[in-house]
Design a protein around this motif. Structure first.
Motif, PDB file in Angstrom:
ATOM      1  N   LEU A 317       0.768  -1.221  -0.092  1.00  0.00           N
ATOM      2  CA  LEU A 317      -0.002   0.022  -0.092  1.00  0.00           C
ATOM      3  C   LEU A 317       0.966   1.422   0.061  1.00  0.00           C
ATOM      4  N   HIS A 318       1.990   1.018   0.720  1.00  0.00           N
ATOM      5  CA  HIS A 318       2.825   2.424   0.802  1.00  0.00           C
ATOM      6  C   HIS A 318       3.680   2.649  -0.891  1.00  0.00           C
ATOM      7  N   GLN A 319       3.591   1.613  -1.499  1.00  0.00           N
ATOM      8  CA  GLN A 319       3.922   1.834  -2.755  1.00  0.00           C
ATOM      9  C   GLN A 319       2.911   2.757  -3.680  1.00  0.00           C
ATOM     10  N   ILE A 320       1.638   2.473  -3.374  1.00  0.00           N
ATOM     11  CA  ILE A 320       0.778   3.144  -4.027  1.00  0.00           C
ATOM     12  C   ILE A 320       0.365   4.433  -3.567  1.00  0.00           C
ATOM     13  N   ALA A 321       0.742   4.539  -2.122  1.00  0.00           N
ATOM     14  CA  ALA A 321       0.553   5.876  -1.699  1.00  0.00           C
ATOM     15  C   ALA A 321       1.467   6.979  -2.065  1.00  0.00           C
TER      16      ALA A 321
END
Length: 395
Positions: A317-321
Motif C-alpha cells: 500500500l505504501h508503494q501506491i501511496a
C-alpha cells in the motif's frame, strides 16, 4: 533492425512495454535512466536479460526478457542522450517517468517555475521534457514520442510540455513528431528478496498475468506490431475508466488500508469495510464515464476486485501511496468535479483518508515520498492544516 528508445527503465516498463516488445519480433530497446547508474550496471552485468515473474492466484510462471540491448544514464553524459534522441535509428521514443517526472501544473501545462525545469533551462541537469525538446530539435527524421504514464491525455500533455520548453529554450523542432496518448495497465509491485530468490535473478520483476495497452493509432514512423494492443482513434474513454476506477480505488485502499493497519492490497481488499469502500469509489467513478464505458463498468469492477485479491502479488500500500499530491487530483478530484451536485461519499472518503494519512505520517516524523513533501509538511503545521493541504492539491 527497428529500435525503441525508452526513458525510465523501472519495474513497470520492464513488466509492461518490455514484455510487449519481447513478443514483437525484430524490435529492440535502448533504455535511459535519469537518476542513477544502478539499474544499468546491474542489467549490463547479465547482458540486459532479466526474469519477469508473472503471478496470478493459482500459479507462477517466469519469462526471460531479452529485448533490451543497452542503456544510457543521463547524468553521466547529457549530450549523448540528446544525440541519441536525435538518432534516426529510433522510430519510437517512449517514456515511463511517473506523473511527477513531467513537472506540470494542475491544469496540465508545463511548470516553467519548477526547480528542475529552471535548472534544465540554465544547463544544470536534464529533465525528460528538456531532453526530448533538445533531442527533437536536432532530429532530421520523423518520430513517435509515446507517453506511457498515468496522466489523462498523456500524449497531448507531453507534446504541449515539450513545445513550451522548446519555446523557453529558444529551440526549433521542425521535424514531424506525433504524440499519441495511450493507456497502460499491469499491476507491478516492487521487487523483494523473495522474488529475487524465487527467480534466481537479482533483477527479477514481479507482475500479474493481466495486461492491457490501448494506444491511439498516430505514428509518424514505423510502428511496432505489439501483440494484444488495442489500436484506437481516441484513447480517452479507456484512459478515464482505468484512472478513475482502478487507480482511484487503488489510492483509496492505499490510504484507508494503511490507516486500518494493512500492508498489502490483497489484505486491504479482504477487509469488508475497505472492500465496500473500494466498490463505492468504482461505482461513483463509473457514473462519470462515457455511456459505452458505463455499460462495461460492472464487469470491469468485478475484474478489478479479483485482481486486487491476488494473494501471490504482494503489492504494498505504501508503494501506491507515494506521490499522492500528483495522483489524487487525477484519480479522485477530477471525478468529483464531474459529479458536482451529486453526493459522492466514497470519493470524499478517499480525499479524507489521504489528508489523514499525510497528517499522520508528518506527526510521526516519517518522510513523505512525494515531490511536494516539504509543502505538505508545512501545511500540516498551519493553523488550519486540512484547509492548507486541500489548497495544495486544489481540493
Amino acid at each position: 533492425m527497428p529500435h525503441i528508445l525508452h526513458l525510465g527503465v523501472g519495474n513497470f516498463f520492464r513488466a509492461h512495454q518490455a514484455w510487449y516488445t519481447q513478443h514483437c519480433p525484430g524490435w529492440h530497446v535502448t533504455g535511459v535512466s535519469f537518476r542513477s547508474a544502478s539499474i544499468r550496471d546491474q542489467l549490463a552485468a547479465q547482458d540486459y536479460t532479466y526474469a519477469l515473474v508473472i503471478k496470478d492466484a493459482a500459479r507462477t510462471r517466469i519469462e526471460q526478457i531479452t529485448c533490451i540491448t543497452g542503456m544510457l544514464v543521463a547524468t553521466e553524459s547529457p549530450e549523448d542522450l540528446i544525440t541519441t534522441i536525435a538518432d534516426p535509428k529510433f522510430d519510437v521514443i517512449s517514456l515511463t517517468v511517473t506523473e511527477k517526472g513531467y513537472h506540470l501544473h494542475a491544469d496540465g501545462s508545463l511548470n516553467l517555475g519548477s526547480a528542475a525545469i529552471v535548472a534544465d533551462l540554465a544547463g544544470g541537469g536534464l529533465t525528460p521534457v528538456g531532453a526530448l525538446a533538445r533531442g527533437l530539435a536536432q532530429r532530421s527524421t520523423p518520430v513517435t514520442v509515446l507517453s506511457c504514464d498515468n496522466l489523462p491525455e498523456n500524449g497531448r500533455k507531453l507534446g504541449a510540455a515539450i513545445a513550451a520548453f522548446a519555446k523557453a529554450a529558444g529551440l526549433n523542432i521542425s521535424v514531424h513528431v506525433t504524440y499519441p496518448s495511450c493507456m497502460v495497465d499491469r499491476i507491478t509491485p516492487a521487487t523483494t528478496d523473495d522474488i529475487r530468490a524465487e527467480a534466481g535473478d537479482a533483477m527479477a520483476v514481479p507482475t500479474e498475468e493481466f495486461t492491457e495497452w490501448v494506444i491511439e493509432d498516430s505514428f509518424a514512423a514505423s510502428r511496432p506490431n505489439w501483440p494484444g494492443v488495442q489500436w484506437v482513434k481516441d484513447v480517452a474513454p479507456h484512459e478515464m475508466r482505468k484512472l478513475r476506477m482502478l487507480n482511484g480505488a487503488h489510492s483509496y485502499l492505499a490510504y484507508a488500508g494503511t490507516r486500518a493497519g494493512h500492508c498489502f492490497v490483497h489484505q486491504a481488499i479482504c477487509d469488508p469495510a475497505l472492500r465496500a469502500g473500494a466498490r463505492a469509489v468504482m461505482q461513483e467513478a463509473a457514473s462519470t464515464l462515457p455511456r459505452n464505458m458505463q455499460a462495461q463498468a460492472g464487469a470491469y469492477a468485478d475484474a478489478l476486485i479479483t485482481r486486487f485479491e491476488n494473494p501471490n502479488l504482494h503489492h504494498r500500500l505504501h508503494q501506491i501511496a507515494m506521490d499522492g499530491s500528483q495522483k489524487i487530483p487525477i484519480r479522485i478530484l477530477a471525478t468529483l468535479r464531474d459529479r458536482t451536485g451529486a453526493d459522492s461519499p466514497a470519493l470524499e472518503s478517499a480525499v479524507a483518508n489521504w489528508l489523514a494519512f499525510v497528517r499522520s505520517e508528518v506527526a510521526q516524523g516519517n518522510p513523505l515520498d512525494d515531490p511536494m513533501a516539504d509543502q505538505l509538511a508545512a501545511a500540516c503545521r498551519a493553523e488550519h492544516p486540512e484547509r492548507a493541504l486541500r489548497a495544495l492539491i486544489g481540493a
